[in-house]
Design an enzyme around this catalytic site. Structure first.
Site, mmCIF file in Angstrom:
data_model
loop_
_atom_site.group_PDB
_atom_site.id
_atom_site.type_symbol
_atom_site.label_atom_id
_atom_site.label_comp_id
_atom_site.label_asym_id
_atom_site.label_seq_id
_atom_site.Cartn_x
_atom_site.Cartn_y
_atom_site.Cartn_z
ATOM 1 N N ARG A 214 0.734 -0.974 0.018
ATOM 2 C CA ARG A 214 0.006 -0.036 0.042
ATOM 3 C C ARG A 214 0.596 1.235 0.258
ATOM 4 O O ARG A 214 2.027 0.790 0.160
ATOM 5 C CB ARG A 214 -0.667 0.000 0.959
ATOM 6 C CG ARG A 214 -2.262 -0.993 1.551
ATOM 7 C CD ARG A 214 -3.033 -0.991 2.700
ATOM 8 N NE ARG A 214 -2.030 -1.130 3.982
ATOM 9 C CZ ARG A 214 -1.729 -0.750 4.709
ATOM 10 N NH1 ARG A 214 -2.482 1.243 4.653
ATOM 11 N NH2 ARG A 214 -1.611 -0.728 5.753
ATOM 12 N N VAL B 278 7.614 -7.768 9.898
ATOM 13 C CA VAL B 278 8.485 -7.323 10.117
ATOM 14 C C VAL B 278 9.090 -7.202 11.809
ATOM 15 O O VAL B 278 10.682 -6.627 11.368
ATOM 16 C CB VAL B 278 8.972 -5.461 9.484
ATOM 17 C CG1 VAL B 278 8.646 -5.836 7.928
ATOM 18 C CG2 VAL B 278 8.038 -4.286 9.544
ATOM 19 N N TYR C 153 7.232 7.599 17.523
ATOM 20 C CA TYR C 153 7.384 7.606 15.901
ATOM 21 C C TYR C 153 8.496 8.495 15.607
ATOM 22 O O TYR C 153 9.337 7.934 14.673
ATOM 23 C CB TYR C 153 6.296 8.524 14.539
ATOM 24 C CG TYR C 153 6.959 8.302 13.738
ATOM 25 C CD1 TYR C 153 6.311 7.569 12.776
ATOM 26 C CD2 TYR C 153 6.231 9.802 12.956
ATOM 27 C CE1 TYR C 153 6.108 7.398 11.637
ATOM 28 C CE2 TYR C 153 6.794 9.880 11.464
ATOM 29 C CZ TYR C 153 6.270 8.346 10.826
ATOM 30 O OH TYR C 153 6.435 8.199 9.358
ATOM 31 N N ALA D 193 11.348 9.070 17.324
ATOM 32 C CA ALA D 193 12.954 8.308 18.136
ATOM 33 C C ALA D 193 12.833 6.894 16.967
ATOM 34 O O ALA D 193 14.183 6.938 16.650
ATOM 35 C CB ALA D 193 12.047 7.007 19.507
ATOM 36 N N ILE E 262 2.466 12.965 2.590
ATOM 37 C CA ILE E 262 2.562 12.226 1.371
ATOM 38 C C ILE E 262 1.188 11.306 1.540
ATOM 39 O O ILE E 262 0.335 10.764 3.031
ATOM 40 C CB ILE E 262 3.971 10.935 1.388
ATOM 41 C CG1 ILE E 262 4.798 11.357 1.604
ATOM 42 C CG2 ILE E 262 3.249 10.471 -0.194
ATOM 43 C CD1 ILE E 262 5.271 12.504 0.451
#
Ligand code: NAP
Length: 250
Positions: free
Chosen positions: A15, A64, A155, A157, A188
């Site tokens: 995505r 991940v 985020y 960090a 974005i």
């Protein structure tokens, strides 16, 4: 097509920005494998549309955050496509909250998904890249590493960590003909920013010198530069792709 014969792996390729990166690498001739987490319908759509256009593409479900999953993914890509030349660590999430309300789970999930994942996949991929004496690593940072908003301590960090990590491994891998760079997007238009753009889109645009929000293809174009053999003298760099958002003008 300058990436003809190259093999790429993109995390979070189903995505948003990741999908645009997968499409750009494939359009430039690379065979592309990508990782998604849970949205198999989105992943299937990417595979179908690229295969329709004659591209070699493969979707792999993997989390991940897991080192074991990263090792297995890289092995599967090498098995299927014969090498691994380009790694794009793009998968990422936000779980915003003010410091006093941030749970340890929110902290850890963002750090693990955005930063530990980069370690997991870089370590797995560089073993292969070293044996090939060739590699291109591109990590996804954010302007949030530099300019902060309240509620994004986890985020910010994670992305600051991605930038430091990128510069360090660039020095370790340079003599093996492996470069490591990062792209730091501004705003974005993707699922990640849908809510904030819906509420504050007009105000955000006023703060961006080019007066538009970024598109996933704007980031893919920057990734494509770092992915080329011809960018071999560029390593350890962080490229902001933000329409001038962080220039500090009025
Ligand atoms: P997005 O539209 O929300 O897409 C995220 C992608 O990451 C999806 O493919 C998702 O897979 C995958 N993913 C998430 N967690 C995962 C996990 N644990 N394991 C494997 N895959 C996982 O996000 P985006 O806006 O394109 O952002 C992509 C990257 O750009 C992120 O690193 C983000 O921090 C960075 N960035 C984005 C912006 C922006 O304005 N959008 C700005 C700066 C930086 P599923 O679909 O299966 O969940």
């Amino acid at each position: 097509m300058s990436l003809e014969g190259r093999v790429a792996l993109v995390t979070g390729g189903s995505r948003g920005i990741g999908r645009a990166i997968v499409e750009a690498l494939a359009a430039d001739g690379a065979k592309v494998a990508f990782v998604y987490n849970s949205n198999s319908a989105a992943a299937d759509d990417v595979v179908r549309s690229l295969k329709e256009n004659g591209h070699e593409v493969m979707a792999i479900q993997a989390d991940v955050r897991s080192k074991e999953a990263a090792d297995k993914t890289v092995a599967a890509v090498v098995e299927a496509f014969g090498s691994l030349d380009i790694l794009v660590n793009n998968a990422g999430i936000v779980k915003d909250d003010l410091l006093l309300r941030m749970t340890p789970e929110k902290w850890q999930d963002v750090i693990d998904t955005n930063l530990t994942s980069v370690f997991n996949f870089c370590q797995a991929a560089t073993q292969q890249m070293m044996s090939q004496r060739y590699g291109r690593i591109i990590n996804m940072s954010s302007v949030a590493a530099d300019v902060s908003n309240p509620g994004q301590a986890n985020y910010a960090a994670s992305k600051g960590g991605v930038e430091g990590f990128t510069r360090c491994v660039a020095t370790e891998l340079a003599k093996r003909n492996i470069t490591a760079n990062a792209v730091a997007p501004g705003f974005i238009e993707t699922d990640m920013t849908e809510a904030v753009v819906g509420s504050f889109g007009k105000e955000i645009k006023k703060k961006i010198p080019v007066r538009r929000l970024g598109q996933p293809s704007d980031i893919a174009n920057a990734v494509l530069f770092f992915a080329q053999e011809a960018s071999s003298y560029v390593t350890g760099q962080i490229l902001k792709v933000d329409g001038g958002l962080t220039l500090g003008g009025i």
